[in-house]
Write a protein that holds these residues in place. Structure first.
Motif, mmCIF file in Angstrom:
data_model
loop_
_atom_site.group_PDB
_atom_site.id
_atom_site.type_symbol
_atom_site.label_atom_id
_atom_site.label_comp_id
_atom_site.label_asym_id
_atom_site.label_seq_id
_atom_site.Cartn_x
_atom_site.Cartn_y
_atom_site.Cartn_z
ATOM 1 N N TYR A 38 48.882 8.217 72.192
ATOM 2 C CA TYR A 38 48.633 6.911 71.702
ATOM 3 C C TYR A 38 49.690 6.162 71.055
ATOM 4 O O TYR A 38 50.313 6.710 70.156
ATOM 5 N N ASP B 210 33.935 0.612 66.961
ATOM 6 C CA ASP B 210 34.602 1.880 67.359
ATOM 7 C C ASP B 210 34.924 1.595 69.117
ATOM 8 O O ASP B 210 36.072 2.005 69.270
ATOM 9 N N GLY C 232 38.977 1.941 70.737
ATOM 10 C CA GLY C 232 39.025 2.597 71.521
ATOM 11 C C GLY C 232 39.732 2.131 72.698
ATOM 12 O O GLY C 232 40.781 2.326 73.395
ATOM 13 N N ARG D 72 43.680 1.346 71.678
ATOM 14 C CA ARG D 72 44.276 2.620 71.722
ATOM 15 C C ARG D 72 44.903 2.888 73.390
ATOM 16 O O ARG D 72 45.847 2.873 73.722
ATOM 17 N N ILE E 124 33.332 5.211 77.487
ATOM 18 C CA ILE E 124 33.653 4.780 76.061
ATOM 19 C C ILE E 124 32.296 4.583 75.270
ATOM 20 O O ILE E 124 31.561 3.681 75.634
ATOM 21 N N THR F 130 32.766 12.046 76.044
ATOM 22 C CA THR F 130 34.095 11.125 75.411
ATOM 23 C C THR F 130 35.285 11.993 75.524
ATOM 24 O O THR F 130 36.417 11.738 74.799
ATOM 25 N N LEU G 66 38.591 10.656 77.075
ATOM 26 C CA LEU G 66 39.138 9.398 76.231
ATOM 27 C C LEU G 66 39.871 10.305 74.860
ATOM 28 O O LEU G 66 40.764 9.712 74.421
ATOM 29 N N GLN G 67 38.967 11.229 74.331
ATOM 30 C CA GLN G 67 39.649 11.669 73.079
ATOM 31 C C GLN G 67 40.907 12.381 73.224
ATOM 32 O O GLN G 67 42.020 12.352 72.515
ATOM 33 N N PHE H 99 40.618 9.396 70.771
ATOM 34 C CA PHE H 99 39.421 8.271 70.023
ATOM 35 C C PHE H 99 38.146 9.279 69.857
ATOM 36 O O PHE H 99 37.746 10.005 70.669
ATOM 37 N N LYS H 100 37.819 8.882 68.824
ATOM 38 C CA LYS H 100 36.216 9.316 68.363
ATOM 39 C C LYS H 100 35.626 8.346 67.675
ATOM 40 O O LYS H 100 36.077 8.238 66.551
#
Length: 348
Positions: A3, A236, A240, A243, A260, A308, A311-312, A317-318
């Motif tokens: 990121y 949130d 996401g 990022r 997401i 997710t 994505l994490q 992302f969380k």
């Protein structure tokens, strides 16, 4: 995880800038010092005053330029790309809503198919660093396996809206393959928060309450097998997207799709009870909805929630906002914005 922070030297084109997610994303980028070009047709699918309220909050930013227009107007879109030369495009303009697609299919083809095609064509002729676009959790259709994963089979959509979003993913993949456009699709899961969309259930329930009307809950009154939804707070979602913007896909085909969402599904009735509590706090009086239970609607699915993990792994992302915290912010905003200080008498 790779990121990177946003690049202030780049120009960001946000379509659907007067929309719920578009507004919050534009605001975040502007606060960071990025140049934002916003486009929106300000249609009347829901209250245009709310859209104007969002835009009013963006107008004071010197780096914000707003263009009223429709992405289905190819000449307009090409002209915007020619004049402003955006480096990053976030396509959030779309006709939303599952049930509305049954009543009014034409607008979905116009906006979600033709409009998105125009964006892809513009990115082809005016190359960009990254195209991020809105897909939807609805592409998972009536899939029984949960949580939904990006690798799941998604060829059985149960609404025209879902079909248009799946089409967007296929179109983006093709353009990415043919013209090397780095593109990322986002499958959003039930986004909520202040200044949200009035067509969403939580907003509609609140409207009904203040109108002294009962709310309809489409779960047959079956609390054991209640509907599950992955309610994701707007802040949130924006984090996401932020990022991902700086992390375009690489590889032979530069196209990726990410869920997401919150990865923490809530029963619909728990969500409704929490909304009652947060409105009670905002009103300083007890709030209880008058509830009418009905069968599930065509096109609706029993459970939608996201894995997710991808994505994490990609951008760390969380989501971190609980429904208690998120709904309290919505309730406080709603009572203030609509000046609802008095609890109505509910006719039973």
């Amino acid at each position: 995880m790779n990121y990177r922070t946003l690049d202030r030297s780049k120009t960001y084109l946000i379509t659907g800038a007067a929309g719920f997610i578009g507004y919050y994303l534009s605001k975040k980028l502007l606060e960071y010092g990025c140049k934002v070009i916003g486009i929106d047709n300000i249609n009347d699918y829901y209250d245009v005053n709310l859209k104007h309220t969002r835009l009013d909050q963006l107008e004071p930013y010197e780096l914000f330029t707003f263009i009223k227009g429709d992405i289905s107007d190819k000449e307009l879109i090409m002209g915007i790309f020619e004049e402003y030369k955006p480096n990053v495009v976030v396509n959030l303009a779309a006709q939303a809503g599952v049930r509305y697609s049954i009543e009014n299919p034409d607008v979905y083809i116009q906006s979600n198919i033709i409009g998105f095609y125009n964006i892809l064509e513009a990115c082809r002729h005016h190359p960009v660093d990254h195209l991020v676009y809105a897909s939807s959790s609805s592409v998972y259709g009536a899939n029984k396996k949960v949580p939904f994963e990006e690798t799941d089979f998604v060829d059985t959509p149960v609404s025209l809206y879902a079909s248009t979003k799946k089409s967007n993913e296929l179109m983006a993949h093709t353009y990415s393959h043919l013209y090397k456009i780095p593109a990322t699709g986002l499958r959003f899961f039930t986004v909520y928060g202040p200044m949200g969309r009035p067509d969403m259930a939580y907003f509609g329930f609140t409207d009904k309450y203040f109108a002294g009307e009962p709310i309809k809950i489409f779960n047959n009154g079956d609390f054991e097998n209640d509907l599950y939804r992955d309610f994701t707070y707007i802040d949130d979602i924006v984090e996401g997207i932020e990022r991902l913007i700086s992390t375009p896909p690489t590889g032979e085909v530069q196209h990726k799709v990410f869920n997401i969402g919150n990865n923490s599904p809530e029963k619909l009735m728990v969500f409704i009870n929490t909304l009652e509590k947060t409105l009670s706090n905002a009103m300083d009086k007890e709030v209880e909805f008058d509830k009418v239970f009905e069968p599930i609607k065509p096109g609706d699915v029993p459970a939608t929630y996201a894995s997710t993990d991808a994505l994490q792994e990609a951008v760390g992302f969380k989501p971190k906002t609980s429904i208690e915290e998120g709904l309290q912010k919505f309730a406080d905003w709603y009572v203030d914005y609509y000046n609802k200080k008095k609890v109505p008498e509910v006719t039973r």
